[in-house]
Design a protein around this motif. Structure first.
Motif, PDB file in Angstrom:
ATOM      1  N   LEU A  57      10.579  -7.636   0.710  1.00  0.00           N
ATOM      2  CA  LEU A  57      10.651  -6.911   1.982  1.00  0.00           C
ATOM      3  C   LEU A  57      10.943  -7.868   3.138  1.00  0.00           C
ATOM      4  CD1 LEU A  57       7.753  -4.309   1.593  1.00  0.00           C
ATOM      5  CD2 LEU A  57      10.221  -3.897   1.461  1.00  0.00           C
ATOM      6  N   ALA A  58      10.391  -9.073   3.070  1.00  0.00           N
ATOM      7  CA  ALA A  58      10.690 -10.078   4.104  1.00  0.00           C
ATOM      8  C   ALA A  58      12.166 -10.454   4.081  1.00  0.00           C
ATOM      9  CB  ALA A  58       9.824 -11.318   3.889  1.00  0.00           C
ATOM     10  N   LEU A  59      12.778 -10.367   2.896  1.00  0.00           N
ATOM     11  CA  LEU A  59      14.206 -10.671   2.749  1.00  0.00           C
ATOM     12  C   LEU A  59      15.084  -9.441   3.004  1.00  0.00           C
ATOM     13  CD1 LEU A  59      13.919 -12.823  -0.497  1.00  0.00           C
ATOM     14  CD2 LEU A  59      14.638 -13.657   1.763  1.00  0.00           C
ATOM     15  N   LYS A  60      14.433  -8.310   3.325  1.00  0.00           N
ATOM     16  CA  LYS A  60      15.124  -7.044   3.591  1.00  0.00           C
ATOM     17  C   LYS A  60      15.928  -6.575   2.362  1.00  0.00           C
ATOM     18  CE  LYS A  60      15.404  -7.968   8.557  1.00  0.00           C
ATOM     19  NZ  LYS A  60      14.105  -7.321   8.775  1.00  0.00           N
ATOM     20  N   MET A  61      15.313  -6.734   1.193  1.00  0.00           N
ATOM     21  CA  MET A  61      15.933  -6.291  -0.055  1.00  0.00           C
ATOM     22  C   MET A  61      15.715  -4.800  -0.254  1.00  0.00           C
ATOM     23  SD  MET A  61      17.170  -9.092  -1.469  1.00  0.00           S
ATOM     24  CE  MET A  61      17.393  -8.643  -3.187  1.00  0.00           C
ATOM     25  N   ASP A  62      16.656  -4.164  -0.932  1.00  0.00           N
ATOM     26  CA  ASP A  62      16.488  -2.778  -1.360  1.00  0.00           C
ATOM     27  C   ASP A  62      15.762  -2.833  -2.700  1.00  0.00           C
ATOM     28  OD1 ASP A  62      16.673  -0.215  -2.417  1.00  0.00           O
ATOM     29  OD2 ASP A  62      18.703   0.122  -1.681  1.00  0.00           O
ATOM     30  N   ASN A 107       0.853  -1.193   0.000  1.00  0.00           N
ATOM     31  CA  ASN A 107       0.000   0.000   0.000  1.00  0.00           C
ATOM     32  C   ASN A 107       0.886   1.240   0.000  1.00  0.00           C
ATOM     33  OD1 ASN A 107       0.573   0.838   2.855  1.00  0.00           O
ATOM     34  ND2 ASN A 107      -0.411  -1.123   3.295  1.00  0.00           N
ATOM     35  N   ASN A 108       0.275   2.404  -0.076  1.00  0.00           N
ATOM     36  CA  ASN A 108       1.058   3.648  -0.109  1.00  0.00           C
ATOM     37  C   ASN A 108       0.944   4.432   1.188  1.00  0.00           C
ATOM     38  OD1 ASN A 108      -1.543   4.514  -0.306  1.00  0.00           O
ATOM     39  ND2 ASN A 108      -1.345   5.480  -2.307  1.00  0.00           N
ATOM     40  N   THR A 109       0.556   3.749   2.274  1.00  0.00           N
ATOM     41  CA  THR A 109       0.410   4.439   3.553  1.00  0.00           C
ATOM     42  C   THR A 109       1.421   3.973   4.603  1.00  0.00           C
ATOM     43  OG1 THR A 109      -1.289   2.835   4.229  1.00  0.00           O
ATOM     44  CG2 THR A 109      -2.043   4.885   3.184  1.00  0.00           C
ATOM     45  N   GLU A 110       1.765   2.695   4.615  1.00  0.00           N
ATOM     46  CA  GLU A 110       2.709   2.195   5.607  1.00  0.00           C
ATOM     47  C   GLU A 110       4.141   2.589   5.259  1.00  0.00           C
ATOM     48  OE1 GLU A 110       2.348  -1.916   6.890  1.00  0.00           O
ATOM     49  OE2 GLU A 110       0.338  -1.982   6.009  1.00  0.00           O
ATOM     50  N   GLY A 111       4.908   2.915   6.275  1.00  0.00           N
ATOM     51  CA  GLY A 111       6.267   3.392   6.077  1.00  0.00           C
ATOM     52  C   GLY A 111       7.176   2.442   5.322  1.00  0.00           C
ATOM     53  N   ARG A 112       6.986   1.141   5.510  1.00  0.00           N
ATOM     54  CA  ARG A 112       7.900   0.192   4.878  1.00  0.00           C
ATOM     55  C   ARG A 112       7.745   0.137   3.363  1.00  0.00           C
ATOM     56  NH1 ARG A 112       6.388  -5.745   4.934  1.00  0.00           N
ATOM     57  NH2 ARG A 112       4.124  -5.860   4.819  1.00  0.00           N
ATOM     58  N   TYR A 113       6.646   0.696   2.861  1.00  0.00           N
ATOM     59  CA  TYR A 113       6.440   0.756   1.407  1.00  0.00           C
ATOM     60  C   TYR A 113       6.740   2.135   0.826  1.00  0.00           C
ATOM     61  CZ  TYR A 113       3.491  -3.359   2.422  1.00  0.00           C
ATOM     62  OH  TYR A 113       3.012  -4.572   2.856  1.00  0.00           O
ATOM     63  N   GLN A 114       6.510   3.168   1.613  1.00  0.00           N
ATOM     64  CA  GLN A 114       6.408   4.526   1.084  1.00  0.00           C
ATOM     65  C   GLN A 114       7.644   5.045   0.371  1.00  0.00           C
ATOM     66  OE1 GLN A 114       5.052   6.731   4.569  1.00  0.00           O
ATOM     67  NE2 GLN A 114       3.066   7.037   3.612  1.00  0.00           N
ATOM     68  N   HIS A 115       8.831   4.712   0.850  1.00  0.00           N
ATOM     69  CA  HIS A 115      10.014   5.357   0.293  1.00  0.00           C
ATOM     70  C   HIS A 115      10.611   4.632  -0.904  1.00  0.00           C
ATOM     71  CE1 HIS A 115      11.715   2.482   3.181  1.00  0.00           C
ATOM     72  NE2 HIS A 115      12.817   2.491   2.446  1.00  0.00           N
ATOM     73  N   TYR A 116       9.914   3.598  -1.417  1.00  0.00           N
ATOM     74  CA  TYR A 116      10.432   2.881  -2.585  1.00  0.00           C
ATOM     75  C   TYR A 116       9.750   3.350  -3.868  1.00  0.00           C
ATOM     76  CZ  TYR A 116      12.862  -0.424   0.461  1.00  0.00           C
ATOM     77  OH  TYR A 116      13.712  -0.990   1.385  1.00  0.00           O
ATOM     78  N   PHE A 117      10.561   3.738  -4.839  1.00  0.00           N
ATOM     79  CA  PHE A 117      10.029   4.128  -6.141  1.00  0.00           C
ATOM     80  C   PHE A 117       9.268   2.963  -6.780  1.00  0.00           C
ATOM     81  CE2 PHE A 117      13.664   7.207  -6.046  1.00  0.00           C
ATOM     82  CZ  PHE A 117      12.889   8.356  -6.066  1.00  0.00           C
ATOM     83  N   LEU A 118       9.777   1.740  -6.586  1.00  0.00           N
ATOM     84  CA  LEU A 118       9.162   0.577  -7.213  1.00  0.00           C
ATOM     85  C   LEU A 118       7.709   0.430  -6.780  1.00  0.00           C
ATOM     86  CD1 LEU A 118       9.466  -1.895  -9.031  1.00  0.00           C
ATOM     87  CD2 LEU A 118      10.259  -3.182  -7.033  1.00  0.00           C
TER      88      LEU A 118
END
Length: 338
Positions: free
Chosen positions: A315-320, A2-13
């Motif tokens: 994200l579970a694998l902590k990938m950039d 989603n586009n609200t949680e921090g773990r998603y927000q800062h990725y362009f992908l």
């Protein structure tokens, strides 16, 4: 995602995947209808490299075979297409950057032979391919910052889809409805069990029809999760490759053939221990990520669910998500002679 949680927000992908809805809303089918007047030949080659070719070309070829389109549409990578006789073909060259080396070489070779029906499908103005083509469709999606192509893939596929559907009197997609459903699927919650299974796997296979979905998702698996992946066309998974499969592997089947589910369950799941997950618009014999049934436009939603699953796995694998170690935005960039 989603586009609200921090773990998603800062990725362009993630932003670009979630931007597909707006890209579809911005598309103008009338412009695509007008573009059809530029096609001189019934024989058509759709070329490009990687994501610019796999799903966009193979989705429309699948439809062409189902409906007996009047055009004979083929696809091939640009380097191999150099070895073909393309006289009497309309050639579409898809390259987001307009600077893909293999595509530029094909363009130059065709121009030397005075080929006069070369179409560019690009996202950047004044690029080598755009400037060299006879006609250009400029993608509405614009520049992508993430390495893995996403919104451009869907727009390229819809461009071809609309273009050849109009040419053959078939219904075109409702772009707003498709965009809404695509967004809904992208944001559907993925069970943690499935995410953990993919994250722990040694290999991720994608199985399904040769319409570009499974093959494109196999490529995206490499780019997004860094895991090994392979595309098993049709029922290839039970025609020999099972000999080399093991229980620490996962196979994701896109819309499995109903009559083959029992064999897959018995051979891969029960005998080998392979984890099988389905993406489908119906219930299946396997744990299933269910999506809406959108008829002939369901493959777009299959792609959305695949992306969703891969993002959660990465994200579970902590990938950039935006900076793979080796993959580049332009896989093989053409450099202008000095």
């Amino acid at each position: 995602m989603n586009n609200t949680e921090g773990r998603y927000q800062h990725y362009f992908l993630v932003r670009e995947m979630l931007g597909v809805k707006n890209v579809l809303a911005a598309m103008a089918p009338v412009e695509i209808f007008d573009f059809s007047a530029q096609i001189k030949h019934k024989k058509v080659l759709l070329t490009g490299e990687g994501s610019s070719r796999i799903f966009p070309a193979k989705k429309v070829i699948y439809d062409a075979r189902q409906h007996n389109y009047k055009e004979n549409i083929i696809t091939e990578g640009a380097s191999q297409a150099l070895e073909y006789d393309l006289d009497g073909h309309t050639v579409f060259i898809a390259s987001n950057s307009g600077r893909t080396k293999e595509c530029v070489y094909l363009l130059e070779a065709l121009k030397k032979k005075n080929h006069d029906n070369i179409m560019a499908v690009v996202a950047h103005k004044d690029s080598v391919i755009m400037n060299g083509a006879d006609h250009t469709y400029l993608l509405k999606s614009g520049h992508e910052k993430a390495v893995a192509a996403t919104k451009t893939v869907i727009e390229q596929a819809l461009f071809y889809d609309i273009l050849f559907r109009k040419s053959n009197g078939k219904d075109c997609p409702d772009l707003n409805k498709t965009g809404e459903l695509f967004d809904l699927v992208l944001q559907k919650k993925i069970p943690d069990t499935m995410v953990n299974q993919l994250a722990a796997s040694d290999m991720i296979y994608f199985s399904g029809r040769n319409n570009g979905v499974s093959e494109e998702l196999a490529l995206k698996t490499n780019e997004i999760t860094g895991k090994k992946s392979d595309y098993l066309e049709g029922t290839y998974a039970v025609h020999g490759v099972e000999e080399a499969m093991s229980k620490n592997e996962v196979m994701i089947i896109i819309d499995p053939f109903l009559e083959e589910e029992t064999k897959i369950q018995r051979m891969l799941v029960e005998t080998i221990g392979v984890i099988v997950i389905a993406i489908a618009s119906r219930t299946t014999s396997f744990p299933t990520l269910q999506i809406p049934d959108s008829g002939e436009f369901t493959p777009y939603l299959q792609m959305a669910m695949g992306w969703n699953l891969l993002i959660e796995t990465a994200l579970a694998l902590k990938m950039d998500l935006d900076h793979p170690k080796r993959a580049r935005k332009i896989g093989n960039e053409y450099e202008q002679p000095v």
